[in-house]
Design a protein around this motif. Structure first.
Motif, PDB file in Angstrom:
ATOM      1  N   ARG A 152     -55.610 -14.565  52.106  1.00 33.73           N
ATOM      2  CA  ARG A 152     -55.733 -13.462  51.134  1.00 33.73           C
ATOM      3  C   ARG A 152     -56.450 -12.273  51.756  1.00 33.73           C
ATOM      4  NH1 ARG A 152     -56.922 -17.813  47.796  1.00 33.73           N
ATOM      5  NH2 ARG A 152     -59.140 -17.377  47.956  1.00 33.73           N
ATOM      6  N   LEU A 153     -57.501 -12.551  52.514  1.00 34.69           N
ATOM      7  CA  LEU A 153     -58.277 -11.493  53.162  1.00 34.69           C
ATOM      8  C   LEU A 153     -57.414 -10.679  54.130  1.00 34.69           C
ATOM      9  CD1 LEU A 153     -61.203 -10.381  53.513  1.00 34.69           C
ATOM     10  CD2 LEU A 153     -61.404 -11.937  55.456  1.00 34.69           C
ATOM     11  N   TYR A 154     -56.496 -11.338  54.794  1.00 34.57           N
ATOM     12  CA  TYR A 154     -55.599 -10.679  55.747  1.00 34.57           C
ATOM     13  C   TYR A 154     -54.299 -10.208  55.115  1.00 34.57           C
ATOM     14  CZ  TYR A 154     -58.428 -11.719  59.863  1.00 34.57           C
ATOM     15  OH  TYR A 154     -59.436 -11.747  60.798  1.00 34.57           O
ATOM     16  N   GLY A 155     -54.185 -10.336  53.803  1.00 31.33           N
ATOM     17  CA  GLY A 155     -53.011  -9.838  53.092  1.00 31.33           C
ATOM     18  C   GLY A 155     -51.773 -10.699  53.246  1.00 31.33           C
ATOM     19  N   LEU A 156     -51.967 -11.961  53.550  1.00 28.78           N
ATOM     20  CA  LEU A 156     -50.829 -12.873  53.703  1.00 28.78           C
ATOM     21  C   LEU A 156     -50.663 -13.659  52.409  1.00 28.78           C
ATOM     22  CD1 LEU A 156     -51.762 -14.191  57.250  1.00 28.78           C
ATOM     23  CD2 LEU A 156     -50.051 -12.471  56.690  1.00 28.78           C
ATOM     24  N   GLU A 157     -49.485 -13.590  51.836  1.00 32.56           N
ATOM     25  CA  GLU A 157     -49.252 -14.234  50.545  1.00 32.56           C
ATOM     26  C   GLU A 157     -48.523 -15.568  50.659  1.00 32.56           C
ATOM     27  OE1 GLU A 157     -47.343 -11.417  48.013  1.00 32.56           O
ATOM     28  OE2 GLU A 157     -48.963  -9.960  48.202  1.00 32.56           O
ATOM     29  N   THR A 158     -47.835 -15.792  51.768  1.00 35.63           N
ATOM     30  CA  THR A 158     -47.048 -17.017  51.886  1.00 35.63           C
ATOM     31  C   THR A 158     -47.279 -17.688  53.240  1.00 35.63           C
ATOM     32  OG1 THR A 158     -45.131 -15.941  52.896  1.00 35.63           O
ATOM     33  CG2 THR A 158     -45.210 -15.997  50.467  1.00 35.63           C
ATOM     34  N   VAL A 159     -46.922 -18.959  53.290  1.00 34.15           N
ATOM     35  CA  VAL A 159     -46.992 -19.707  54.542  1.00 34.15           C
ATOM     36  C   VAL A 159     -45.984 -19.140  55.539  1.00 34.15           C
ATOM     37  CG1 VAL A 159     -46.669 -21.988  55.579  1.00 34.15           C
ATOM     38  CG2 VAL A 159     -47.858 -21.773  53.398  1.00 34.15           C
ATOM     39  N   GLN A 160     -44.870 -18.641  55.045  1.00 31.53           N
ATOM     40  CA  GLN A 160     -43.876 -18.015  55.929  1.00 31.53           C
ATOM     41  C   GLN A 160     -44.473 -16.804  56.656  1.00 31.53           C
ATOM     42  OE1 GLN A 160     -40.988 -19.016  56.872  1.00 31.53           O
ATOM     43  NE2 GLN A 160     -40.587 -20.650  55.434  1.00 31.53           N
ATOM     44  N   GLN A 161     -45.232 -15.995  55.929  1.00 35.43           N
ATOM     45  CA  GLN A 161     -45.879 -14.836  56.559  1.00 35.43           C
ATOM     46  C   GLN A 161     -46.897 -15.295  57.599  1.00 35.43           C
ATOM     47  OE1 GLN A 161     -47.409 -12.885  53.032  1.00 35.43           O
ATOM     48  NE2 GLN A 161     -45.766 -11.356  53.086  1.00 35.43           N
ATOM     49  N   LEU A 162     -47.670 -16.320  57.254  1.00 39.08           N
ATOM     50  CA  LEU A 162     -48.652 -16.858  58.198  1.00 39.08           C
ATOM     51  C   LEU A 162     -47.943 -17.391  59.440  1.00 39.08           C
ATOM     52  CD1 LEU A 162     -51.566 -17.622  58.878  1.00 39.08           C
ATOM     53  CD2 LEU A 162     -51.202 -19.772  57.642  1.00 39.08           C
ATOM     54  N   SER A 163     -46.817 -18.034  59.246  1.00 35.29           N
ATOM     55  CA  SER A 163     -46.048 -18.567  60.363  1.00 35.29           C
ATOM     56  C   SER A 163     -45.616 -17.456  61.315  1.00 35.29           C
ATOM     57  CB  SER A 163     -44.811 -19.306  59.828  1.00 35.29           C
ATOM     58  OG  SER A 163     -43.972 -19.700  60.875  1.00 35.29           O
ATOM     59  N   LYS A 164     -45.149 -16.353  60.768  1.00 40.99           N
ATOM     60  CA  LYS A 164     -44.681 -15.238  61.600  1.00 40.99           C
ATOM     61  C   LYS A 164     -45.801 -14.627  62.427  1.00 40.99           C
ATOM     62  CE  LYS A 164     -40.726 -13.902  58.818  1.00 40.99           C
ATOM     63  NZ  LYS A 164     -40.141 -12.887  57.948  1.00 40.99           N
TER      64      LYS A 164
END
Length: 71
Positions: free
Chosen positions: A15-27
């Motif tokens: 959340r702090l880094y603006g990532l809403e999904t695991v897919q975004q984190l994966s990228k």
């Protein structure tokens, strides 16, 4: 005792880094999405995965871990 992923801290950092999904984190971390889903479901994390997450979030690996009693 074993070490497991601190899911609450992972989600807080996402959340702090603006990532809403695991897919975004994966990228952004270049960790395969299926690996991340397994990590979140089972708490099983390789050293390499801990390192990539800690490197991306600019934190210590220990910040992403919690001890878990297996009694």
């Amino acid at each position: 005792m074993r070490i497991v992923l601190n899911i609450d801290e992972l989600y807080r950092l996402m959340r702090l880094y603006g990532l809403e999904t695991v897919q975004q984190l994966s990228k952004v971390t270049e960790i395969n999405a299926p690996v991340l889903y397994k990590v979140i479901e089972k708490g099983v994390v390789s050293k390499e995965t801990y390192w990539k997450l800690a490197q991306y979030f600019e934190c210590h690996v220990e910040d992403l871990q919690i001890p878990c009693r297996t009694d």
